[in-house]
Scaffold this motif. Sequence first.
Motif, short mmCIF file in Angstrom:
data_model
loop_
_atom_site.label_atom_id
_atom_site.label_comp_id
_atom_site.label_asym_id
_atom_site.label_seq_id
_atom_site.Cartn_x
_atom_site.Cartn_y
_atom_site.Cartn_z
N LEU A 19 0.83 -1.20 0.00
CA LEU A 19 0.00 0.00 0.00
C LEU A 19 0.87 1.26 0.00
O LEU A 19 0.73 2.14 -0.85
N ILE A 20 1.79 1.33 0.96
CA ILE A 20 2.55 2.54 1.20
C ILE A 20 3.58 2.81 0.11
O ILE A 20 3.67 3.93 -0.41
N LEU A 21 4.35 1.79 -0.30
CA LEU A 21 5.36 2.02 -1.34
C LEU A 21 4.73 2.41 -2.66
O LEU A 21 5.27 3.24 -3.38
N ASN A 22 3.60 1.80 -3.01
CA ASN A 22 2.91 2.18 -4.25
C ASN A 22 2.56 3.65 -4.26
O ASN A 22 2.75 4.33 -5.27
N ILE A 23 2.02 4.14 -3.15
CA ILE A 23 1.63 5.55 -3.07
C ILE A 23 2.87 6.44 -3.11
O ILE A 23 2.94 7.41 -3.88
N GLN A 24 3.87 6.11 -2.30
CA GLN A 24 5.08 6.94 -2.23
C GLN A 24 5.81 6.99 -3.58
O GLN A 24 6.14 8.07 -4.07
N GLN A 25 6.07 5.81 -4.14
CA GLN A 25 6.93 5.74 -5.32
C GLN A 25 6.18 6.02 -6.62
O GLN A 25 6.62 6.83 -7.43
N LYS A 26 5.06 5.33 -6.82
CA LYS A 26 4.38 5.42 -8.12
C LYS A 26 3.52 6.68 -8.24
O LYS A 26 3.51 7.33 -9.27
N GLU A 27 2.79 7.00 -7.18
CA GLU A 27 1.88 8.13 -7.28
C GLU A 27 2.58 9.47 -7.08
O GLU A 27 2.32 10.43 -7.79
N PHE A 28 3.48 9.54 -6.11
CA PHE A 28 4.11 10.82 -5.78
C PHE A 28 5.59 10.90 -6.14
O PHE A 28 6.24 11.91 -5.88
N ASN A 29 6.15 9.84 -6.74
CA ASN A 29 7.55 9.83 -7.16
C ASN A 29 8.51 10.24 -6.07
O ASN A 29 9.48 10.94 -6.31
N ILE A 30 8.21 9.81 -4.84
CA ILE A 30 9.11 10.11 -3.72
C ILE A 30 10.20 9.04 -3.73
O ILE A 30 9.90 7.85 -3.76
N PRO A 31 11.46 9.45 -3.76
CA PRO A 31 12.55 8.47 -3.86
C PRO A 31 12.81 7.79 -2.52
O PRO A 31 13.79 8.07 -1.84
N ILE A 32 11.93 6.88 -2.16
CA ILE A 32 12.04 6.19 -0.87
C ILE A 32 11.81 4.71 -1.12
O ILE A 32 11.03 4.33 -1.98
N LEU A 117 3.74 15.85 13.41
CA LEU A 117 3.96 15.07 12.20
C LEU A 117 4.80 15.86 11.24
O LEU A 117 4.86 17.09 11.30
N GLY A 118 5.45 15.12 10.37
CA GLY A 118 6.19 15.73 9.28
C GLY A 118 5.59 15.24 7.98
O GLY A 118 5.10 14.12 7.89
N THR A 119 5.62 16.12 6.97
CA THR A 119 5.14 15.72 5.64
C THR A 119 6.05 16.37 4.60
O THR A 119 7.06 16.98 4.94
N ILE A 120 5.65 16.22 3.36
CA ILE A 120 6.50 16.65 2.25
C ILE A 120 5.76 17.69 1.42
O ILE A 120 4.56 17.56 1.20
N THR A 121 6.47 18.70 0.97
CA THR A 121 5.89 19.80 0.21
C THR A 121 4.93 19.33 -0.88
O THR A 121 3.86 19.92 -1.05
N VAL A 122 5.28 18.28 -1.62
CA VAL A 122 4.42 17.86 -2.75
C VAL A 122 3.07 17.31 -2.30
O VAL A 122 2.14 17.25 -3.10
N LYS A 137 0.98 24.61 11.57
CA LYS A 137 2.30 24.44 10.97
C LYS A 137 3.34 24.98 11.96
O LYS A 137 3.13 26.05 12.55
N ILE A 138 4.41 24.25 12.14
CA ILE A 138 5.50 24.74 13.00
C ILE A 138 6.82 24.59 12.25
O ILE A 138 6.95 23.79 11.32
N GLU A 139 7.80 25.37 12.67
CA GLU A 139 9.13 25.28 12.07
C GLU A 139 9.85 24.05 12.62
O GLU A 139 9.66 23.66 13.77
N LYS A 140 10.70 23.49 11.79
CA LYS A 140 11.48 22.31 12.18
C LYS A 140 12.23 22.56 13.49
O LYS A 140 12.30 21.68 14.35
N MET A 150 12.08 12.19 9.85
CA MET A 150 12.25 11.41 8.62
C MET A 150 12.99 12.34 7.67
O MET A 150 12.60 13.52 7.53
N SER A 151 14.01 11.83 6.98
CA SER A 151 14.84 12.71 6.16
C SER A 151 14.07 13.43 5.06
O SER A 151 14.38 14.56 4.71
N ALA A 152 13.02 12.81 4.51
CA ALA A 152 12.29 13.42 3.40
C ALA A 152 11.38 14.57 3.84
O ALA A 152 11.05 15.45 3.05
#
Length: 162
Positions: A19-32, A117-122, A137-140, A150-152
């Motif tokens: 479930l998770i890798l399909n969404i990360q890699q195929k749908e959002f092209n996140i290099p994870i 939580l952390g998320t990604i701009t895209v 929203k808070i600053e890192k 998480m590094s991403a």
Amino acid sequence: MELKIQPIGNSYSEQAIDLILNIQQKEFNIPITIDDQPDLMQIEGFYKEAGGNFWGAFVGGELVGSIALIKFDERAGAIRKMFVKKEFRGKEWNIAQELLEVLISFCRENEIDDLYLGTITVLKAAQRFYERNYFTKIEKVNLPEKFPLMSADDIFYHLKID
């Protein structure tokens, strides 16, 4: 078709990874890769033993969504692995909302007052979702010292649970 949300453990690792890798890699092209997410191979040890949990959303026996909580401090937790399969997103199913509510109820029952939580701009829809649910929203630099980064991730949120 009925939605069922329940805690899941290691026996669901493969389904969660799919479930998770399909969404990360195929749908959002996140290099994870799975190597970047060893927690998915040891759900119970990584999430549950420290006082958190991992939930799956099932429709007709198929895992279509997930959310996880890492308890990283006495009264603080981090949301991880919030994913819903594309065909099951949106108001009609309301799966993301249901998953979040299950996690927040768990926090209340277990005296976890602060959620981060952390998320990604895209992931714009994810950001709108959290903001609609009163996350700010808070600053890192303002994250708690023990927050599991998480590094991403490059956007961060906080919710005070009352």
